[in-house]
Design a protein around this motif. Structure first.
Motif, mmCIF file in Angstrom:
data_model
loop_
_atom_site.group_PDB
_atom_site.id
_atom_site.type_symbol
_atom_site.label_atom_id
_atom_site.label_comp_id
_atom_site.label_asym_id
_atom_site.label_seq_id
_atom_site.Cartn_x
_atom_site.Cartn_y
_atom_site.Cartn_z
ATOM 1 N N LYS A 52 104.359 91.856 -84.641
ATOM 2 C CA LYS A 52 105.230 90.720 -84.965
ATOM 3 C C LYS A 52 105.884 90.157 -83.712
ATOM 4 N N ASP A 53 106.267 91.032 -82.786
ATOM 5 C CA ASP A 53 106.915 90.574 -81.553
ATOM 6 C C ASP A 53 105.939 89.919 -80.586
ATOM 7 N N LYS A 54 104.741 90.437 -80.504
ATOM 8 C CA LYS A 54 103.717 89.908 -79.603
ATOM 9 C C LYS A 54 102.394 89.812 -80.351
ATOM 10 N N PRO A 55 102.241 88.761 -81.208
ATOM 11 C CA PRO A 55 101.019 88.650 -82.007
ATOM 12 C C PRO A 55 99.792 88.381 -81.143
ATOM 13 N N GLY A 56 98.671 88.787 -81.684
ATOM 14 C CA GLY A 56 97.395 88.431 -81.095
ATOM 15 C C GLY A 56 96.817 87.282 -81.903
ATOM 16 N N LEU A 57 95.544 87.003 -81.705
ATOM 17 C CA LEU A 57 94.852 85.989 -82.492
ATOM 18 C C LEU A 57 93.636 86.610 -83.156
ATOM 19 N N ALA A 58 93.374 86.160 -84.366
ATOM 20 C CA ALA A 58 92.188 86.580 -85.102
ATOM 21 C C ALA A 58 91.320 85.360 -85.359
ATOM 22 N N LEU A 59 90.050 85.608 -85.545
ATOM 23 C CA LEU A 59 89.126 84.532 -85.875
ATOM 24 C C LEU A 59 89.372 84.025 -87.278
ATOM 25 N N GLY A 60 89.198 82.740 -87.428
ATOM 26 C CA GLY A 60 89.208 82.099 -88.723
ATOM 27 C C GLY A 60 88.179 80.992 -88.694
ATOM 28 N N LEU A 61 88.283 80.103 -89.638
ATOM 29 C CA LEU A 61 87.352 78.981 -89.715
ATOM 30 C C LEU A 61 88.119 77.668 -89.775
ATOM 31 N N GLU A 62 87.490 76.627 -89.251
ATOM 32 C CA GLU A 62 87.936 75.238 -89.388
ATOM 33 C C GLU A 62 86.736 74.462 -89.927
ATOM 34 N N TYR A 63 87.009 73.433 -90.692
ATOM 35 C CA TYR A 63 85.916 72.621 -91.247
ATOM 36 C C TYR A 63 85.184 71.860 -90.156
ATOM 37 N N ILE A 130 93.411 75.500 -75.795
ATOM 38 C CA ILE A 130 92.635 76.713 -75.540
ATOM 39 C C ILE A 130 93.365 77.611 -74.547
ATOM 40 N N GLU A 131 94.084 77.010 -73.600
ATOM 41 C CA GLU A 131 94.857 77.793 -72.634
ATOM 42 C C GLU A 131 95.988 78.550 -73.337
ATOM 43 N N GLU A 132 96.633 77.909 -74.300
ATOM 44 C CA GLU A 132 97.690 78.574 -75.071
ATOM 45 C C GLU A 132 97.115 79.707 -75.915
ATOM 46 N N ARG A 133 95.955 79.483 -76.502
ATOM 47 C CA ARG A 133 95.302 80.538 -77.284
ATOM 48 C C ARG A 133 94.950 81.720 -76.384
ATOM 49 N N ALA A 134 94.430 81.423 -75.201
ATOM 50 C CA ALA A 134 94.069 82.480 -74.251
ATOM 51 C C ALA A 134 95.298 83.291 -73.858
ATOM 52 N N GLU A 135 96.420 82.627 -73.636
ATOM 53 C CA GLU A 135 97.649 83.324 -73.260
ATOM 54 C C GLU A 135 98.134 84.234 -74.388
ATOM 55 N N ILE A 136 98.023 83.786 -75.625
ATOM 56 C CA ILE A 136 98.407 84.628 -76.765
ATOM 57 C C ILE A 136 97.538 85.885 -76.796
ATOM 58 N N ILE A 137 96.241 85.718 -76.601
ATOM 59 C CA ILE A 137 95.325 86.867 -76.617
ATOM 60 C C ILE A 137 95.643 87.810 -75.455
ATOM 61 N N ARG A 138 95.871 87.249 -74.267
ATOM 62 C CA ARG A 138 96.136 88.085 -73.080
ATOM 63 C C ARG A 138 97.435 88.871 -73.193
ATOM 64 N N THR A 139 98.461 88.291 -73.809
ATOM 65 C CA THR A 139 99.791 88.915 -73.810
ATOM 66 C C THR A 139 100.116 89.672 -75.094
ATOM 67 N N ALA A 140 99.214 89.693 -76.047
ATOM 68 C CA ALA A 140 99.475 90.386 -77.318
ATOM 69 C C ALA A 140 99.609 91.886 -77.105
ATOM 70 N N GLU A 141 100.448 92.485 -77.931
ATOM 71 C CA GLU A 141 100.532 93.939 -77.951
ATOM 72 C C GLU A 141 99.352 94.492 -78.748
ATOM 73 N N ILE A 142 99.063 95.756 -78.571
ATOM 74 C CA ILE A 142 97.959 96.391 -79.275
ATOM 75 C C ILE A 142 98.350 96.587 -80.735
ATOM 76 N N GLY A 143 97.461 96.166 -81.628
ATOM 77 C CA GLY A 143 97.676 96.324 -83.058
ATOM 78 C C GLY A 143 96.923 97.524 -83.596
ATOM 79 N N GLU A 144 96.906 97.642 -84.911
ATOM 80 C CA GLU A 144 96.259 98.787 -85.568
ATOM 81 C C GLU A 144 94.772 98.892 -85.261
ATOM 82 N N ASN A 145 94.115 97.753 -85.007
ATOM 83 C CA ASN A 145 92.670 97.766 -84.737
ATOM 84 C C ASN A 145 92.342 97.427 -83.293
#
Length: 180
Positions: A52-63, A130-145
């Motif tokens: 919750k404090d440092k979310p990562g990103l997961a894949l989803g879909l867009e039309y 895309i740069e903002e998405r990359a930063e979220i992925i780079r700075t996320a904490e480790i989750g359960e998976n």
């Protein structure tokens, strides 16, 4: 090709379910393509690939566009487990007026696709760069998976193995891993 029965259903995998599906004991697996939607890292992961404090990103879909993945025939007894695993996504039946799942033999499957809930507070809209998405992925904490970097690498490796070029994944991968 096996068709779904009253005891089974097809689900289209475009992300981690491709390589992490043993809990569902798929009865059959087919190469398939979702026509009418494309992959996007558009869902904050506050449990699986971040916190919750440092979310990562997961894949989803867009039309729009298309997405190469896998179709899995799964026993209906796993439906509730699958819905729990895919929490935050909306199960959509295909074919419909926007999407269809087509096998490598050009057969259209009646299939469930888990689509990002664009009304969710964890949805990351298309106007996030895309740069903002990359930063979220780079700075996320480790989750359960694990972490988002590993998740991005796994989907990139799957696409390379299938000789599929996905510009969004490639561009994001390049940005995330350029600053190791």
């Amino acid at each position: 090709m096996s068709l779904a029965t009253n005891d089974s259903f097809w689900v289209f995998g475009y992300g981690s379910i491709i390589w992490d599906n043993s809990m569902f004991e798929p009865l059959k697996e087919l190469d398939a393509k979702l026509i009418g939607a494309h992959r996007e890292f558009n869902k904050k992961s506050i449990k699986s690939r971040g916190t919750k404090d440092k979310p990562g990103l997961a894949l989803g879909l867009e039309y729009g566009g298309e997405c190469v993945g896998k179709a899995f025939l799964i026993n209906k007894s796993y439906w509730q487990d699958l819905k729990r695993r895919e929490g935050g996504y909306i199960p959509i039946k295909t074919p419909n007026d926007k999407m269809k799942v087509v096998t490598s033999e050009n057969k259209i499957l009646t299939c469930t696709v888990f689509f990002t809930d664009q009304l969710s507070k964890n949805y990351v809209p298309e106007n996030v760069s895309i740069e903002e998405r990359a930063e979220i992925i780079r700075t996320a904490e480790i989750g359960e998976n694990g972490n988002g970097r590993d998740y991005l690498k796994e989907i990139n490796d799957f696409l390379e193995e299938k000789n599929v070029y996905d510009r969004r994944i490639k561009d994001l991968y390049s940005i995330v891993f350029q600053n190791k």
